[in-house]
Scaffold this active site. Structure first.
Site, PDB file in Angstrom:
ATOM      1  CE  LYS A 123      -4.436  -1.584   1.333  1.00 17.76           C
ATOM      2  NZ  LYS A 123      -4.861  -2.840   2.012  1.00 17.76           N
ATOM      3  NE  ARG A 299      -7.536  -9.599  -5.080  1.00 14.28           N
ATOM      4  CZ  ARG A 299      -8.900  -8.893  -4.415  1.00 14.28           C
ATOM      5  NH1 ARG A 299      -9.958  -9.196  -5.073  1.00 14.28           N
ATOM      6  NH2 ARG A 299      -8.877  -8.293  -3.403  1.00 14.28           N
TER       7      ARG A 299
HETATM    8  P1  ADP Z   1      -8.198  -3.784   2.279  1.00 19.01           P
HETATM    9  O1  ADP Z   1      -6.926  -4.241   1.576  1.00 19.01           O
HETATM   10  O2  ADP Z   1      -8.079  -4.556   3.662  1.00 19.01           O
HETATM   11  O3  ADP Z   1      -9.297  -4.039   1.392  1.00 19.01           O
HETATM   12  P2  ADP Z   1      -8.568  -1.228   2.112  1.00 19.01           P
HETATM   13  O4  ADP Z   1      -7.536  -0.070   2.109  1.00 19.01           O
HETATM   14  O5  ADP Z   1      -9.207  -1.169   0.501  1.00 19.01           O
HETATM   15  O6  ADP Z   1      -7.906  -2.436   2.744  1.00 19.01           O
HETATM   16  O7  ADP Z   1      -9.664  -0.525   3.148  1.00 19.01           O
HETATM   17  C1  ADP Z   1     -10.783  -1.579   3.412  1.00 19.01           C
HETATM   18  C2  ADP Z   1     -11.958  -0.982   4.057  1.00 19.01           C
HETATM   19  O8  ADP Z   1     -11.578   0.054   5.068  1.00 19.01           O
HETATM   20  C3  ADP Z   1     -12.254   0.247   3.051  1.00 19.01           C
HETATM   21  O9  ADP Z   1     -13.432  -0.162   2.263  1.00 19.01           O
HETATM   22  C4  ADP Z   1     -13.222   1.370   4.164  1.00 19.01           C
HETATM   23  O10 ADP Z   1     -14.399   0.840   4.564  1.00 19.01           O
HETATM   24  C5  ADP Z   1     -12.218   1.099   5.252  1.00 19.01           C
HETATM   25  N1  ADP Z   1     -10.828   2.098   5.185  1.00 19.01           N
HETATM   26  C6  ADP Z   1      -9.837   2.012   4.501  1.00 19.01           C
HETATM   27  N2  ADP Z   1      -9.258   3.183   4.524  1.00 19.01           N
HETATM   28  C7  ADP Z   1      -9.833   4.274   5.066  1.00 19.01           C
HETATM   29  C8  ADP Z   1      -9.918   5.596   5.642  1.00 19.01           C
HETATM   30  N3  ADP Z   1      -8.502   6.217   5.413  1.00 19.01           N
HETATM   31  N4  ADP Z   1     -10.846   6.307   6.350  1.00 19.01           N
HETATM   32  C9  ADP Z   1     -11.809   5.686   6.587  1.00 19.01           C
HETATM   33  N5  ADP Z   1     -12.107   4.303   6.061  1.00 19.01           N
HETATM   34  C10 ADP Z   1     -11.023   3.559   5.730  1.00 19.01           C
HETATM   35  P1  ADP Z   2     -10.794  -6.500  -0.790  1.00 18.68           P
HETATM   36  O1  ADP Z   2     -11.494  -7.005   0.237  1.00 18.68           O
HETATM   37  O2  ADP Z   2      -9.275  -6.721  -1.007  1.00 18.68           O
HETATM   38  O3  ADP Z   2     -11.380  -5.301  -1.373  1.00 18.68           O
HETATM   39  P2  ADP Z   2     -12.495  -8.747  -2.165  1.00 18.68           P
HETATM   40  O4  ADP Z   2     -13.623  -8.462  -1.222  1.00 18.68           O
HETATM   41  O5  ADP Z   2     -12.677  -8.901  -3.573  1.00 18.68           O
HETATM   42  O6  ADP Z   2     -11.543  -7.585  -2.105  1.00 18.68           O
HETATM   43  O7  ADP Z   2     -11.460  -9.936  -1.513  1.00 18.68           O
HETATM   44  C1  ADP Z   2     -11.212 -10.942  -2.125  1.00 18.68           C
HETATM   45  C2  ADP Z   2     -10.736 -12.072  -1.261  1.00 18.68           C
HETATM   46  O8  ADP Z   2      -9.538 -12.113  -0.744  1.00 18.68           O
HETATM   47  C3  ADP Z   2     -11.531 -12.151   0.217  1.00 18.68           C
HETATM   48  O9  ADP Z   2     -11.622 -13.249   0.506  1.00 18.68           O
HETATM   49  C4  ADP Z   2     -10.331 -11.727   1.136  1.00 18.68           C
HETATM   50  O10 ADP Z   2     -10.695 -12.147   2.384  1.00 18.68           O
HETATM   51  C5  ADP Z   2      -9.179 -11.981   0.332  1.00 18.68           C
HETATM   52  N1  ADP Z   2      -8.090 -11.356   0.721  1.00 18.68           N
HETATM   53  C6  ADP Z   2      -7.294 -10.396  -0.094  1.00 18.68           C
HETATM   54  N2  ADP Z   2      -6.358  -9.622   0.278  1.00 18.68           N
HETATM   55  C7  ADP Z   2      -5.751 -10.837   1.305  1.00 18.68           C
HETATM   56  C8  ADP Z   2      -4.685 -10.605   2.028  1.00 18.68           C
HETATM   57  N3  ADP Z   2      -3.662  -9.672   2.005  1.00 18.68           N
HETATM   58  N4  ADP Z   2      -4.494 -11.685   3.104  1.00 18.68           N
HETATM   59  C9  ADP Z   2      -5.665 -12.329   3.125  1.00 18.68           C
HETATM   60  N5  ADP Z   2      -6.726 -12.429   2.492  1.00 18.68           N
HETATM   61  C10 ADP Z   2      -6.849 -11.572   1.676  1.00 18.68           C
END
Ligand code: ADP
Ligand code: ADP
Ligand code: MG
Length: 509
Positions: A123, A299
């Site tokens: 990230k 992906r």
């Molecule tokens: P992941 O890789 O776990 O999907 P993301 O950065 O996409 O992580 O964040 C997942 C969720 O966490 C977002 O959809 C949002 O709901 C919350 N989130 C992430 N960053 C922020 C932020 N800066 N402020 C508020 N909510 C956040």
């Molecule tokens: P995201 O939550 O990243 O925005 P998705 O909801 O499409 O995207 O998640 C896809 C799948 O991959 C989910 O089952 C999520 O739990 C898993 N996943 C994504 N990134 C990771 C990670 N870094 N470690 C473990 N599981 C992950």
């Protein structure tokens, strides 16, 4: 439509399980491509194995000994004569070493290059790249923070609340909100510890925590040579534990101008890294209309079907065409949004116990058909859901001409669906769509935390149980008294109370 292909792909190994493996195989079969499944010991009778033309066992149940072992998967592809591997989502899908090893073995990786994954998989490096490319990122740091005093100083500049985020995080894990300076030292230590343990990388950065935001993401396709197109947005603000549960497309919150801006930012993101294949650029939309890059998922995304329904495309086919060297098989000008789609993730989990995962055997799985209904499932009746993997069983997708009609359709389909043998979240979905802030589209990522009360949820019991029993009683009465046209003997009335209930309920909807 471009059709010039340079790499032969007539057999593909799908390095995944569950609904996404099944979905990918469906697309491949329609293209006339043979399919190879891989499976762990507990998945011998899983749906993706039954769907494939060939299936290769790759080891014991734990993913670390099967679905995550690159060598076994590549070996299986070579032995079966597959020319390409589709990784699906999760597992090895965003692992650059895997895609490199696939290509080193002379196989095609149906996805982006290892370099794109390296930039976006971290990230922090993604933030730096986006900032340099002129894509707005959430205010925060571009370097890892390890010292609590420095962290407190940065947080004071950004303004509380802030979010500590693991650079290698994903799946909603590795995040912690910090509300005040006093909480910083402990929060930083704990987040670093968790990130180190979960992702093997304890790099943490600080972002402004946006209050009451919406999660908006854009589907993109890149040709790997610097050109990309977008396939419009999805809104995924209904989340628990920062993980999505319901998604919709279009987003009810975008004006045409804002939509154009966000989609353009997504294309810029993909072009900045010469992205190849299907990807998703995630943004956070603040209440004031400003939006920021969150991350790019390199992906096929879980919620890709709503884009397929609204834009009228097949993303698996698009991925295969790009991997063949045929370029992007859609032109930006020919794409538009038509109608409205909603996706409900069916999880084996108990909403009343803080969405804790559950296991069991699928006794009944019945989803009504009808226009605009799509079920992407990885399970079937009689299947024992293993504990080892993601608790998502299936996805229910509905499409209709307008949001209002799509909601009405969703309500009917959710009500008429039956899933027995395992605790699941179908009732949660019915609850969610009946909330005023969901119905009017104003909901934010705080929706579940603000409105859902697990304590008021009857554990394991369908919240409509009372309603069902009452309806059954009324109908049984009617039948006994002969006021119902389908009169039955008393004994049968009582034995079939649940069928009566179903009839009584569906005639009211
Ligand atoms: P992941 O890789 O776990 O999907 P993301 O950065 O996409 O992580 O964040 C997942 C969720 O966490 C977002 O959809 C949002 O709901 C919350 N989130 C992430 N960053 C922020 C932020 N800066 N402020 C508020 N909510 C956040
Ligand atoms: P995201 O939550 O990243 O925005 P998705 O909801 O499409 O995207 O998640 C896809 C799948 O991959 C989910 O089952 C999520 O739990 C898993 N996943 C994504 N990134 C990771 C990670 N870094 N470690 C473990 N599981 C992950
Ligand atoms: Mg994300």
């Amino acid at each position: 439509m471009t059709t010039t292909s340079t790499r032969e792909i007539s057999k593909v190994l799908v390095a995944n399980r569950g609904e996404i493996a099944v979905r990918i195989m469906q697309g491949l079969k329609e293209m006339g491509i043979a399919t190879v499944a891989v499976y762990s010991e507990v998945d011998r009778e899983a749906l993706h194995v039954l769907c494939a033309d060939e299936a290769v066992p790759i080891g014991p149940a734990p993913a670390a000994e099967s679905y995550l072992v690159a060598d076994k998967i590549i070996q299986a592809a070579l032995e079966t004569g597959a020319q390409a591997i589709h990784p699906g989502y999760g597992f090895l899908s965003e692992n650059g070493d895997f895609s490199r090893a696939v290509e080193a073995a002379g196989l095609v990786f149906i996805g982006p290059t290892a370099d794109s994954m390296a930039v976006m998989g971290d990230k922090l490096s993604a933030r730096r790249k986006m900032r340099a490319s002129g894509v707005p990122v959430v205010p925060g740091t571009d370097e890892p923070v390890t010292d609590p005093d420095t962290a407190a100083k940065i947080a004071a500049e950004i303004g509380y609340p802030v979010l500590l985020k693991a650079s290698a995080g994903g799946g909603g894990k590795g995040m912690r909100i910090v509300q005040e300076p006093e909480a910083m030292a402990t929060a930083l230590r704990e987040t670093m510890g968790e990130a180190g343990a979960a992702f093997g990388n304890d790099a943490i950065f600080i972002e402004k925590y946006i209050t009451d935001p919406k999660h908006i993401e854009v589907q993109v396709l890149g040709d790997g040579a610097g050109r990309a197109i977008h396939l419009f947005e999805r809104e995924c603000s209904v989340q628990r534990r920062h993980q999505k549960v319901i998604e919709e497309s279009p987003s009810p919150s975008l004006t045409p101008e804002l939509r154009a801006e966000i989609c353009a930012a997504a294309v810029k993101t993909a072009e900045a890294i010469s992205y190849r294949g299907a990807g998703t650029v995630e943004f956070i939309l603040a209440p004031d209309g400003s939006f920021y890059f969150l991350e790019m998922n390199t992906r096929l995304q879980v919620e890709h079907p709503i884009t397929e329904m609204v834009v009228g495309v097949d993303l698996v086919r698009a991925m295969v065409e790009i991997a063949r060297g045929g370029g992007i098989c859609y032109r930006q000008e020919e794409l538009g949004q038509h109608g409205w789609a909603l996706e409900f993730r069916l999880y084996a989990e108990d909403p009343g116990r803080n969405f804790a995962p559950s296991i069991g055997r699928i006794e009944t799985l019945a989803v009504p058909g009808g226009p605009g209904v799509r079920l992407d499932t990885g399970v079937y009746e009689g299947f024992d859901v293993p504990i080892h993997y993601d608790p998502m069983l299936a996805k229910l997708i509905v499409w209709a001409e307008t949001r209002e009609l799509a909601l009405a359709r969703a309500r009917r389909v959710l009500k008429e669906s039956a899933l027995h043998g395992i605790t699941h979240n179908l009732p949660f979905h019915l609850w969610a769509i009946s909330q005023p802030s969901f119905a009017d589209g104003s909901y934010t990522t705080h929706f579940v935390a603000d409105h859902f009360d697990p304590a008021g949820w009857l554990p394991g019991l369908d919240p409509r149980t009372g309603e069902i029993l009452a309806a059954a009683a009324v109908l049984s009465e009617e039948r006994l008294r002969g006021t119902d046209p389908h009169r039955l003997p008393a004994t049968e009335c009582h034995a079939n109370w649940h069928l009566n209930a179903l009839r009584a309920m569906t005639r009211n909807t």
